[in-house]
Design a protein around this motif. Structure first.
Motif, PDB file in Angstrom:
ATOM      1  N   ARG A 137       0.837  -1.207   0.000  1.00 42.32           N
ATOM      2  CA  ARG A 137       0.000   0.000   0.000  1.00 42.32           C
ATOM      3  C   ARG A 137       0.870   1.254   0.000  1.00 42.32           C
ATOM      4  O   ARG A 137       0.591   2.227  -0.716  1.00 42.32           O
ATOM      5  N   ASP A 190     -11.221   4.237  -1.863  1.00 46.82           N
ATOM      6  CA  ASP A 190     -11.536   4.136  -3.296  1.00 46.82           C
ATOM      7  C   ASP A 190     -13.004   4.410  -3.599  1.00 46.82           C
ATOM      8  O   ASP A 190     -13.393   4.393  -4.774  1.00 46.82           O
ATOM      9  N   ARG A 235      -1.976  -0.904  -4.797  1.00 47.90           N
ATOM     10  CA  ARG A 235      -3.186  -1.135  -4.019  1.00 47.90           C
ATOM     11  C   ARG A 235      -3.780  -2.517  -4.287  1.00 47.90           C
ATOM     12  O   ARG A 235      -4.228  -3.203  -3.365  1.00 47.90           O
ATOM     13  N   MET A 288      -9.232   0.748   2.801  1.00 47.88           N
ATOM     14  CA  MET A 288      -8.819   0.986   1.418  1.00 47.88           C
ATOM     15  C   MET A 288     -10.015   1.063   0.489  1.00 47.88           C
ATOM     16  O   MET A 288     -10.049   1.871  -0.449  1.00 47.88           O
TER      17      MET A 288
END
Length: 894
Positions: A422, A475, A427, A471
């Motif tokens: 990361r 996003d 990612r 995460m």
């Protein structure tokens, strides 16, 4: 674990006046009864010196030295053992000199003088012959183990074991096998370690060496714990404890081992109590050599509990203790514990360079997993401080352990790899690493047979899932948010609890527990003392709990995981809307699924939820209290409920109105909302609302086939509630052909036999929710409590359950997003739908609601719709019935 050495097996005092016999007795007591050994040795030493019996003097000085070692008086031990060597020389006894030198070598190891210890050992061995030489080589191997020279120790034991067997030295052969098993375990050669321990145990049992048999049993438990087999480990620890107790002993090292296993599955309250008991036992027995180990474990447990003060104090005490003993490797571990306490107190004060230095120290002395954790910590601190190059270096080093080793170490290493990827901007690769870590945890979780263990062990699973969730939120991907949220939720319920092959012992313990609790109630009602009965209740609860914990998961019984396609999980929604709430970094978000659209919503701070919900249970209880003036109820409690409901509704549902409209709702709440009476919210009034611990559990419930015809209905009324019998009779009349169990007929055996596989169970009884152990939550029947443990023993859970019992719908939230309690046990066992209250309710006030609810079911309405209609159909002026009705929620397939 330390090698088992010369621990006596005979505790019967020998009181012959002969000095030599008294010296033998002092030496025998030196390891288990060091204080008594010292007193006897000092009484013999003077007369032996005056009579010139230098062989006796040597033996007495040796006994005093060994006793001093066990009292952590290392300097005194060295003085006595050097005197023993000198006395042996004056006696002209090579044997006495050699044995004294072997004990002196052990003391020098504890003093941290490994070089001198090796020289003494090498000098001692040529002075010994025959059986004494063989025994000395076993002790030499143990010293080599203490010094970390496992290869040399292993070679020594391989050579000496055949000689021990040939000489008939059964006791020493058992010790050698136990010691060798520890080397095998350290090298992860578990099959070889178990073979040695099973051989050692057999020798001990065949020759009545009860104490050594207990040690072998304990070490078998430790081997199984290292393999990650928690149920089997606990079985061996129980067997070892029983052997120690038969000998009248409390063995602190067993308490340490058990506490470590309990900590590994995050049973923190018990782990802390057990670690504290180990500290107390070592102090009481004045075994200060091992006290720092227990203090270090206590520090770890306290840290995980969030008690940073105790964690820091215990770690500092461990550092001081290990320094006194000059145990460099253990000092490194204790320093790491101090660092962890500081990190938990204030992360900004920690220098990643210092964390890395601690990791280097740990790795240098062989502490692989703590070194890995310290390295991950160094990387995370560096990331938080914006030092990306430093973070990358440390996380890269930590991630190397991800492919081999214990499950918890591999999962942590995968987390390090994910953070590294990361930080590098990779990612997709980071998410792949998190998924790999989750698979490691899930595979380990699948080996545990008890729901309780599976729930608590999932803490690391939750940590991995939270990073994936974070995460996905970054996003703004609602489907991935839903996927990652599910990976950290209610995983313990996806596999049925293991059923023991023979239920007789467990059934007997549960029956004894019921009768004991019934006696407690009778004794209290009569004004008598219940102290002895309560003590028996605690003992029986422990036996029931431990029996269930030692069960392995059934062969081939793998947990159901969230399907890769979120669409498959939400397909049964139809015209309903799913709302799944998540909380990350203090912010609440929601994923909505409605009309084929998946949307993500940011809702605001989580701080507002507990503030709004604090007074809801009290206000409902006040409204349901018939003794309170109606005007006062309306003015005070009604206002509190309206404010709280509006505040929660404004945060949780009103922002979602455009997406969910007036559709039926399926709600997956976060932990703080698990006990929310959803019908109180303006947006839920009159709306079909179903609550589930996870979307996966909901999917499981709605796709579960109903029982085959003819469908049985069982209605049960427990004792002590004036309204229960009337409610049960009313419900039974609405279901022709149903079975009604009331009064003395409503016993636990009768109820469990009738409800196994039933289509519908309605149970009106007093409920008792246990926060200390949710699996002992119960409803009271004629012969005592029906506990969650007994629900888990049902072959087929009833398909639809109505629990008109206080609080029985309220789960206990553990390990982040795992739930335990009545609802969890029923859903995990196969129940599709549960209707129950999440706050206390007056029993008589539930009759109107239950009548309306069952009429709705008879009319063909789905459970959630029938409940919503029944709640709305009550007269708001009847605040008692209205408040009782508001407490109920529908869980599972609504």
């Amino acid at each position: 674990m330390t090698p088992v050495r010369e621990l006596p097996t005979d505790h019967t005092p020998v009181l012959e006046p002969d000095l030599a016999a008294a010296a033998d007795q002092a030496l025998q007591w030196a390891r288990l009864r060091p204080t008594q050994a010292r007193a006897m040795g000092e009484s013999v030493l003077g007369p032996a010196r005056r009579s010139g019996a230098w062989d006796v003097v040597s033996k007495v000085e040796r006994a005093l030295g060994v006793a001093a070692m066990n009292l952590s008086e290392i300097e005194a031990a060295l003085t006595h053992l050097r005197a023993a060597v000198a006395a042996g020389r004056r006696a002209g006894s090579r044997s006495a000199v050699g044995q004294a030198r072997m004990s002196l070598a052990a003391a020098l190891v504890l003093r941290g003088q490994s070089g001198r210890a090796l020289r003494e050992m090498e000098a001692a061995l040529p002075d010994l012959e025959g059986v004494e030489a063989i025994r000395a080589r076993v002790q030499a191997a143990a010293i080599l183990q203490e010094l970390g020279r496992d290869d040399a120790a292993l070679d020594e034991l391989r050579r000496v074991l055949p000689a021990l067997r040939q000489a008939g030295e059964v006791e020493w052969a058992a010790r050698a096998l136990s010691n060798r098993s520890l080397i095998h375990t350290g090298r992860r050669a578990f099959a070889a370690a178990e073979a040695d321990l099973l051989d050692a145990r057999r020798l001990c049992l065949d020759h009545d060496l009860d104490l050594l048999a207990a040690f072998a049993e304990q070490n078998l438990g430790w081997v199984r714990a290292c393999r990650g087999d928690v149920p089997s480990s606990l079985r061996h620890y129980d067997a070892a404890d029983a052997r120690y107790r038969r000998l009248g002993l409390v063995e602190p090292s067993l308490l340490v081992d058990r506490a470590e296993v309990l900590l590994s599955v995050r049973l923190l309250t018990e782990a802390r109590a057990t670690a504290q008991a180990a500290v107390d036992a070592y102090r009481q027995q004045k075994r200060d050599v091992h006290l720092p180990e227990a203090q270090l474990l206590l520090s770890t447990v306290a840290l995980v509990q969030g008690d940073t003060v105790t964690a820091g104090e215990s770690a500092a005490a461990a550092v001081r203790g290990f320094r006194r003993l000059r145990r460099t490797s253990s000092v490194a571990l204790a320093r790491y514990a101090c660092l962890q306490a500081e990190v938990a107190t204030d992360l900004t004060r920690v220098d990643p360079t210092r964390a890395a230095h601690v990791a280097d120290e740990l790795a240098a002395v062989g502490w692989r997993i703590p070194a890995l954790e310290a390295r991950v910590l160094a990387g995370r601190v560096a990331l938080d401080q914006g030092r990306r190059a430093t973070a990358a270096r440390h996380l890269s080093m930590a991630s190397r352990a991800r492919l081999a080793g214990r499950a918890d170490a591999r999962a942590r290493a995968w987390l390090a790899e994910a953070l590294l990827r990361r930080a590098d901007g990779r990612r997709s690769a980071a998410l792949a690493a998190l998924r790999a870590g989750l698979r490691v945890v899930e595979d380990h979780q699948a080996t545990l047979g008890a729901t309780e263990l599976r729930a608590h062990v999932s803490l690391l699973r939750g940590a991995l899932a939270r990073w994936g969730l974070r995460m996905a939120l970054e996003d703004q991907d609602p489907r991935r948010v839903l996927w990652w949220a599910e990976r950290g939720r209610a995983s313990a319920l996806l596999t049925r609890p293991a059923q023991p092959p023979e239920n007789q012992e467990l059934a007997g313990d549960l029956a004894d527990l019921r009768s004991t609790m019934a006696e407690i109630e009778e004794t209290r009602a009569a004004g008598g003392s219940d102290e002895a009965l309560v003590a028996r209740q605690v003992l029986l609860e422990r036996r029931v709990r431990d029996r269930c914990r030692t069960l392995n998961a059934a062969a081939g019984d793998q947990p159901q995981r969230l399907r890769q396609s979120v669409a498959e999980v939400i397909a049964p929604l139809g015209d309903a809307a799913l709302v799944e709430y998540v909380e990350v970094d203090g912010q609440v978000h929601a994923v909505t699924v409605a009309g084929g659209r998946v949307r993500l919503h940011a809702l605001g701070s989580a701080d507002a939820i507990p503030q709004a919900l604090t007074h809801v249970p009290f206000a409902l209880h006040r409204l349901a209290e018939r003794r309170v003036d109606r005007v006062g109820r309306e003015a005070a409690a009604g206002a509190v409920l309206r404010r709280a409901a509006t505040a929660v509704d404004d945060l949780l549902l009103r922002p979602l109105q455009r997406e969910v409209g007036d559709r039926p709702l399926v709600v997956v709440p976060i932990g703080a909302l698990q006990s929310l009476p959803w019908s109180l919210l303006p947006s839920c009034r009159g709306r079909s609302t179903t609550v589930s611990p996870s979307a996966t559990i909901w999917h499981q419930a709605v796709t579960r086939p109903p029982p085959a015809a003819p469908a049985s209905v069982v209605v049960v009324a427990g004792p002590g509630l004036p309204g229960a019998a009337a409610e049960a009779a009313t419900v039974a009349q609405l279901h022709p052909g149903s079975t009604l169990l009331s009064g003395r007929a409503a016993t636990v055996p009768e109820v469990t036999a009738r409800v196994d596989g039933a289509a519908l169970l309605h149970l009106a009884a007093h409920g008792n929710v246990r926060s200390d152990n949710p699996l002992f939550s119960s409803v009271t029947l004629a012969d005592g409590p029906l506990t969650v443990y007994e629900l888990e023993r049902l072959t087929r859970a009833p398909h639809h359950v109505v629990l008109a019992a206080c609080d029985t719908g309220r789960p206990s939230v553990v390990a982040g997003e795992e739930t335990l309690g009545f609802a969890a046990a029923l859903l995990g066992g196969g129940t599709a739908t549960l209707v129950a209250p999440v706050v206390p309710v007056p029993d008589a006030a539930t009759v109107p609601l239950m009548r309306a609810y069952h009429e709705g079911l008879r009319a063909g309405h789905p459970p959630a719709q029938a409940l919503a209609a029944a709640q709305c159909g009550l007269d708001p002026a009847d605040t008692v019935s209205w408040a009782a009705a508001a407490a109920f929620i529908c869980v599972g397939a609504g």
